[in-house]
Design an enzyme around this catalytic site. Structure first.
Site, PDB file in Angstrom:
ATOM      1  N   HIS A   1       0.279  -1.208   0.299  1.00 62.27           N
ATOM      2  CA  HIS A   1       0.032  -0.184  -0.550  1.00 62.27           C
ATOM      3  C   HIS A   1       0.647   1.876  -0.254  1.00 62.27           C
ATOM      4  CE1 HIS A   1      -3.244  -2.497   1.428  1.00 62.27           C
ATOM      5  NE2 HIS A   1      -3.808  -2.148   0.234  1.00 62.27           N
TER       6      HIS A   1
ATOM      7  N   ASP B   1      -9.801  -2.840  -0.290  1.00 62.39           N
ATOM      8  CA  ASP B   1      -9.593  -3.193   1.004  1.00 62.39           C
ATOM      9  C   ASP B   1      -9.532  -1.251   1.760  1.00 62.39           C
ATOM     10  OD1 ASP B   1      -6.564  -2.161   0.561  1.00 62.39           O
ATOM     11  OD2 ASP B   1      -6.549  -4.926  -0.374  1.00 62.39           O
TER      12      ASP B   1
ATOM     13  N   ASP C   1     -14.048   0.826  -6.729  1.00 63.52           N
ATOM     14  CA  ASP C   1     -13.697  -0.932  -6.837  1.00 63.52           C
ATOM     15  C   ASP C   1     -15.288  -1.120  -7.316  1.00 63.52           C
ATOM     16  OD1 ASP C   1     -12.180  -3.108  -5.036  1.00 63.52           O
ATOM     17  OD2 ASP C   1     -14.017  -3.656  -6.231  1.00 63.52           O
TER      18      ASP C   1
ATOM     19  N   GLY D   1     -14.786   0.167 -12.639  1.00 65.78           N
ATOM     20  CA  GLY D   1     -13.508   1.054 -12.696  1.00 65.78           C
ATOM     21  C   GLY D   1     -13.250   1.743 -14.262  1.00 65.78           C
TER      22      GLY D   1
ATOM     23  N   ASP E   1      -5.024  -0.182  -8.716  1.00 65.62           N
ATOM     24  CA  ASP E   1      -4.685  -1.129  -7.298  1.00 65.62           C
ATOM     25  C   ASP E   1      -5.889  -2.693  -7.392  1.00 65.62           C
ATOM     26  OD1 ASP E   1      -4.492  -2.297  -5.730  1.00 65.62           O
ATOM     27  OD2 ASP E   1      -5.009  -1.275  -4.115  1.00 65.62           O
ATOM     28  N   SER E   2      -5.140  -3.038  -8.795  1.00 65.25           N
ATOM     29  CA  SER E   2      -6.341  -4.470  -9.438  1.00 65.25           C
ATOM     30  C   SER E   2      -5.515  -6.005  -8.758  1.00 65.25           C
ATOM     31  CB  SER E   2      -6.443  -4.262 -10.471  1.00 65.25           C
ATOM     32  OG  SER E   2      -5.349  -4.021 -11.189  1.00 65.25           O
ATOM     33  N   THR E   3      -6.733  -6.333  -8.979  1.00 67.39           N
ATOM     34  CA  THR E   3      -5.947  -7.702  -9.109  1.00 67.39           C
ATOM     35  C   THR E   3      -5.554  -7.941 -10.073  1.00 67.39           C
ATOM     36  OG1 THR E   3      -8.043  -8.759  -9.501  1.00 67.39           O
ATOM     37  CG2 THR E   3      -8.332  -8.218  -7.604  1.00 67.39           C
TER      38      THR E   3
END
Lengths: 288, 288
Positions: A68, A92, A112, A144, A162-164
């Site tokens: 982060h 998160d 998200d 997004g 900030d993705s999977t």
């Protein structure tokens, strides 16, 4: 030997590199099938809580700070004056918390697609959600890709993706069309940041992503590397792409003055993260 | 999904952090019980050969270069003129190969207690043993603790402790008595290098090791960090301890001129490896 022989484990097998990483768990605390993905929460013996999405380790209490901090502070201390920030993914809320440590930031929109990720984070990672009620923050649950496509031109200073991984819901965040939306929405000098996987085991994906950013029209790239224990290979990167001009460098004096409360990030770490091994430099050699 | 569900794995469980790391294997190629330890060789799906000692992953073909380069080049480019080098442990010969890339080095003595490690390396990691016949190299199978205790005073420029973890045969290499032997054997300005475990999960051990080096009389320390996928947490360190005077810095011009054939190490990486995260700096704050 302790009782680990009879211990339960959560193990993520990463097929493309024939490797696996596991954490010893004491309980499964929660589980939900959202419209987008399967989310599980475990309690671990040594890493606090663990969030798993579609079988992939996403966040642990103990070591999420590295990721982060590196997804936010290098970009925010490189942009000359970041005021309006967008986070794509990031459910998160850990990246949001780091971004809001910057006093100069006026608005942060977090988009998200999956509300359940944030609901789980609020319950099991409350420390990551500590800034969710900051008046500068707007938390949206939406697509997004669509958000960036519809964003007003030249309205954003920093976009953080900030993705999977680039499978499932994250897939459309790793291509030229998405990067062009981001480029249009950024002001001149704006920066796009994306988590860009492991230099050791995803080097082709990382190189392709950089190429897509250049093809979309970004003027300069910076790939930063850092440790991240629970992701495949334990070694991770983010890539910064800048609009309109080259990287004018790091606002080191501002970073010193801000003296943020961070566990990993500091001025030396920021500069160190830009150093790339020979084998990575070689892969990037034909890009600029 | 591929056939990994039915795949065989070698998995190392690391109890002190409740974590595990595994590689998919296609075969066990060899196995020997030496007088000191149990050595196994596996073929993996994606990482080439894997050497395991007493259940711990030691070396893989694909990613050992990070460790071996970082155990040798930073120390050798920090010492003003390293001529006589000793490697304690290092039986796979990968560190020896890196040290011998330095033209100014006149002699290297490698002392590993276990001849079987080197025999296995010769057979399954021949690339690591490529320099074993260099006339500057002397490969001994003996007790490294005794070797250092009996070494002539002020006869060595750099001692590299390339050992297993501080359990089993490696245990006696992590204490003040051993460090005092090394200090006595080093010439003024000499450098001791030791692999010093993971900053994330062995921080107390690393801090204690540094304290033992200072207590033994070393004048200055430098802990360098780097990724190492197959070791617990995927993030590792080595610590340099210098005799007699502070670190006068890195011979950057010589490193540039030498232009060694390395996969990970370069000038930027050397400098970057010295950057320590805030949480590590805090742990070291009362040491000097």
């Amino acid at each position: 030997m302790s009782g680990l022989d009879t211990q339960q484990w959560f193990t993520e097998v990463f097929e493309p590199s024939g490797s696996a990483f596991g954490l010893a768990i004491t309980a499964k605390l929660d589980e939900v099938q959202s419209p987008f993905q399967h989310i599980e929460i475990f309690d671990t013996t040594h890493f606090g809580k663990l969030m798993v999405i579609d079988g992939c380790t996403m966040v642990s209490s103990r070591e999420n700070f590295l990721y982060h901090e590196m997804m936010s502070h290098p970009a925010l201390f490189t942009h000359p004056s970041p005021k309006n920030v967008v986070i794509i993914g990031g459910g998160d809320c850990g990246t949001l918390r780091e971004v809001l440590k910057h006093q100069g930031v006026e608005t942060v929109h977090q988009i998200d697609i999956d509300e359940q990720v944030t609901r789980m984070a609020e319950k099991y990672f409350p420390e990551l959600c500590a800034s969710n009620n900051d008046p500068r923050a707007t938390i949206l649950f939406d697509d997004g890709i669509k958000f960036m496509r519809e964003a007003a031109p030249e309205s954003i200073d920093v976009v953080i993706v900030d993705s999977t991984d680039p499978v499932g819901p994250g897939e459309g965040l790793f291509n030229r069309a998405f990067y062009q939306s981001c480029l249009n929405a950024l002001r001149p000098g704006g920066i796009l940041v994306q988590q860009s996987e492991s230099p050791l085991i995803h080097l082709q994906l990382l190189t392709d992503m950089r190429q897509a950013m250049l093809d979309a029209g970004f003027a300069a790239l910076q790939t930063l590397n850092f440790p991240q224990m629970i992701y495949p290979s334990g070694w991770w990167t983010c890539t910064l792409a800048r609009k309109s001009e080259g990287f004018s460098g790091f606002r080191e004096a501002d970073a010193a003055a801000a003296n943020l409360n961070t566990g990993y990030y500091n001025i030396d770490i920021h500069k160190a993260a830009m150093a790339l091994p020979n084998f990575v430099q070689k892969a990037f050699a034909n890009q600029k």
